[in-house]
Design a protein around this motif. Sequence first.
Motif, short mmCIF file in Angstrom:
data_model
loop_
_atom_site.label_atom_id
_atom_site.label_comp_id
_atom_site.label_asym_id
_atom_site.label_seq_id
_atom_site.Cartn_x
_atom_site.Cartn_y
_atom_site.Cartn_z
N PRO A 1 -14.40 -15.90 107.11
CA PRO A 1 -13.67 -17.01 106.97
C PRO A 1 -13.74 -17.26 105.32
CG PRO A 1 -16.17 -17.75 107.62
CD PRO A 1 -15.65 -16.15 107.74
N TRP A 2 -14.44 -16.81 104.50
CA TRP A 2 -14.33 -17.08 103.12
C TRP A 2 -13.47 -16.28 102.37
CZ3 TRP A 2 -19.13 -15.30 105.16
CH2 TRP A 2 -19.29 -13.86 105.14
N GLU A 3 -12.75 -15.34 103.27
CA GLU A 3 -11.69 -14.15 102.43
C GLU A 3 -10.45 -14.95 102.59
OE1 GLU A 3 -11.65 -11.36 101.14
OE2 GLU A 3 -13.88 -10.96 101.16
N LEU A 4 -9.86 -14.92 101.32
CA LEU A 4 -8.50 -15.60 101.20
C LEU A 4 -7.27 -14.54 101.23
CD1 LEU A 4 -8.99 -17.94 98.18
CD2 LEU A 4 -9.03 -18.58 100.50
N ASP A 5 -7.66 -13.04 101.23
CA ASP A 5 -6.47 -12.27 101.13
C ASP A 5 -5.45 -12.56 100.05
OD1 ASP A 5 -7.56 -10.83 103.22
OD2 ASP A 5 -6.35 -12.11 104.72
N ARG A 6 -5.98 -13.18 98.99
CA ARG A 6 -5.29 -13.49 97.73
C ARG A 6 -6.48 -13.64 96.64
NH1 ARG A 6 -5.51 -18.77 97.25
NH2 ARG A 6 -5.58 -20.22 99.05
N PRO A 7 -6.28 -13.80 95.24
CA PRO A 7 -6.90 -14.43 94.47
C PRO A 7 -7.12 -15.72 94.53
CG PRO A 7 -5.06 -12.93 93.30
CD PRO A 7 -4.68 -13.35 94.61
N ASP A 8 -8.52 -16.11 93.96
CA ASP A 8 -8.71 -17.67 94.01
C ASP A 8 -7.97 -18.32 92.79
OD1 ASP A 8 -10.50 -19.93 93.32
OD2 ASP A 8 -11.38 -19.47 95.08
N ASN A 9 -7.27 -19.45 93.44
CA ASN A 9 -6.49 -20.15 92.16
C ASN A 9 -7.55 -20.75 91.21
OD1 ASN A 9 -3.97 -20.03 93.34
ND2 ASN A 9 -4.26 -21.17 95.00
N ASP A 10 -8.60 -21.30 91.55
CA ASP A 10 -9.55 -21.75 90.64
C ASP A 10 -9.99 -20.72 89.66
OD1 ASP A 10 -9.50 -24.29 91.65
OD2 ASP A 10 -10.87 -23.80 93.21
N LEU A 11 -10.25 -19.68 90.07
CA LEU A 11 -10.68 -18.44 89.06
C LEU A 11 -9.56 -18.33 88.18
CD1 LEU A 11 -12.19 -16.06 87.90
CD2 LEU A 11 -11.28 -14.71 89.79
N MET A 12 -8.35 -18.22 88.61
CA MET A 12 -7.24 -17.92 87.74
C MET A 12 -7.06 -19.13 86.92
SD MET A 12 -4.36 -16.20 90.06
CE MET A 12 -4.33 -17.34 91.43
N GLY A 13 -7.10 -20.33 87.19
CA GLY A 13 -7.16 -21.44 86.51
C GLY A 13 -8.31 -21.46 85.31
N TRP A 14 -9.47 -21.00 85.65
CA TRP A 14 -10.71 -20.93 84.42
C TRP A 14 -10.28 -19.75 83.65
CZ3 TRP A 14 -14.80 -23.55 83.04
CH2 TRP A 14 -15.34 -24.45 84.00
N VAL A 15 -9.73 -18.77 84.01
CA VAL A 15 -9.43 -17.66 83.08
C VAL A 15 -8.32 -18.01 82.14
CG1 VAL A 15 -8.40 -15.25 82.66
CG2 VAL A 15 -10.32 -15.78 84.53
N ALA A 16 -7.44 -18.80 82.55
CA ALA A 16 -6.36 -19.32 81.79
C ALA A 16 -6.48 -20.38 80.66
CB ALA A 16 -5.11 -19.46 82.67
N GLY A 17 -7.23 -21.38 81.59
CA GLY A 17 -7.62 -22.48 80.72
C GLY A 17 -8.89 -22.51 79.65
N TYR A 18 -9.86 -21.63 79.93
CA TYR A 18 -10.96 -21.85 78.90
C TYR A 18 -10.66 -21.51 77.68
CZ TYR A 18 -15.95 -21.66 77.26
OH TYR A 18 -16.66 -21.70 76.44
N PRO A 19 -10.08 -20.50 77.19
CA PRO A 19 -9.66 -19.19 77.95
C PRO A 19 -10.92 -18.28 78.20
CG PRO A 19 -8.60 -18.88 75.88
CD PRO A 19 -9.51 -20.34 76.00
#
Length: 210
Positions: A23-41
């Motif tokens: 149930p924890w698998e999304l079959d796509r990257p986690d949107n929050d991870l992408m946001g952290w990488v871009a926003g911190y950066p």
Amino acid sequence: MAEKREDSKRERFNHLYETGAPPWELDRPDNDLMGWVAGYPIEPCKTLELGCGTGVNALWLAGQGFEVTGIDFSPFALEKARANARAENIAACFMEMDFLREHLDTTDFSFVFDRGCFHSFDDPDDRAAFAQNVHRHMAAQGLWLSFLGSADAPPRNQGPPMRSALDIVRAVEPWFEILTLTTAVFDSNRKTPARNWHCFMRKRSHGKAA
């Protein structure tokens, strides 16, 4: 007892990956991870993903220029991760390993990410040992981003483990400086995603709270 618990967990996770998508698998990257990488950066660097599952987050990071090693103790998950890497023609290293019991030879990861791996340990001593092991594998000033199920929600019988802010602090503070601990909800394909924590940390130089 701890080893028996971990062996049971390994068997359960293997079964889930073998018979279908957990149930924890999304079959796509986690949107929050992408946001952290871009926003911190968070700049591309040598990176470790703990509990990488089928590798979708590790491969997304690799596609952004990160040098990624993903580890998991499920061979079925890793088989799918390697197949995904071949299909996308993206280079990443995937290794079968029980991170609580075993160590990598490499100790210079500048970024560590886990989505629901750290929170899977019910025993406070196991969580503390896990945090210490993350510290051991990281370069100076390394950053760890962990997404954990939150206890600040109504009780439930299923879904991710529920950890309190105090659970997190007690486990990580000797080894990491907590930069931010924010409440959110898991990026999920479910209609009612579970609440979680985003815990963003920096490695302490001497493994002790100041």
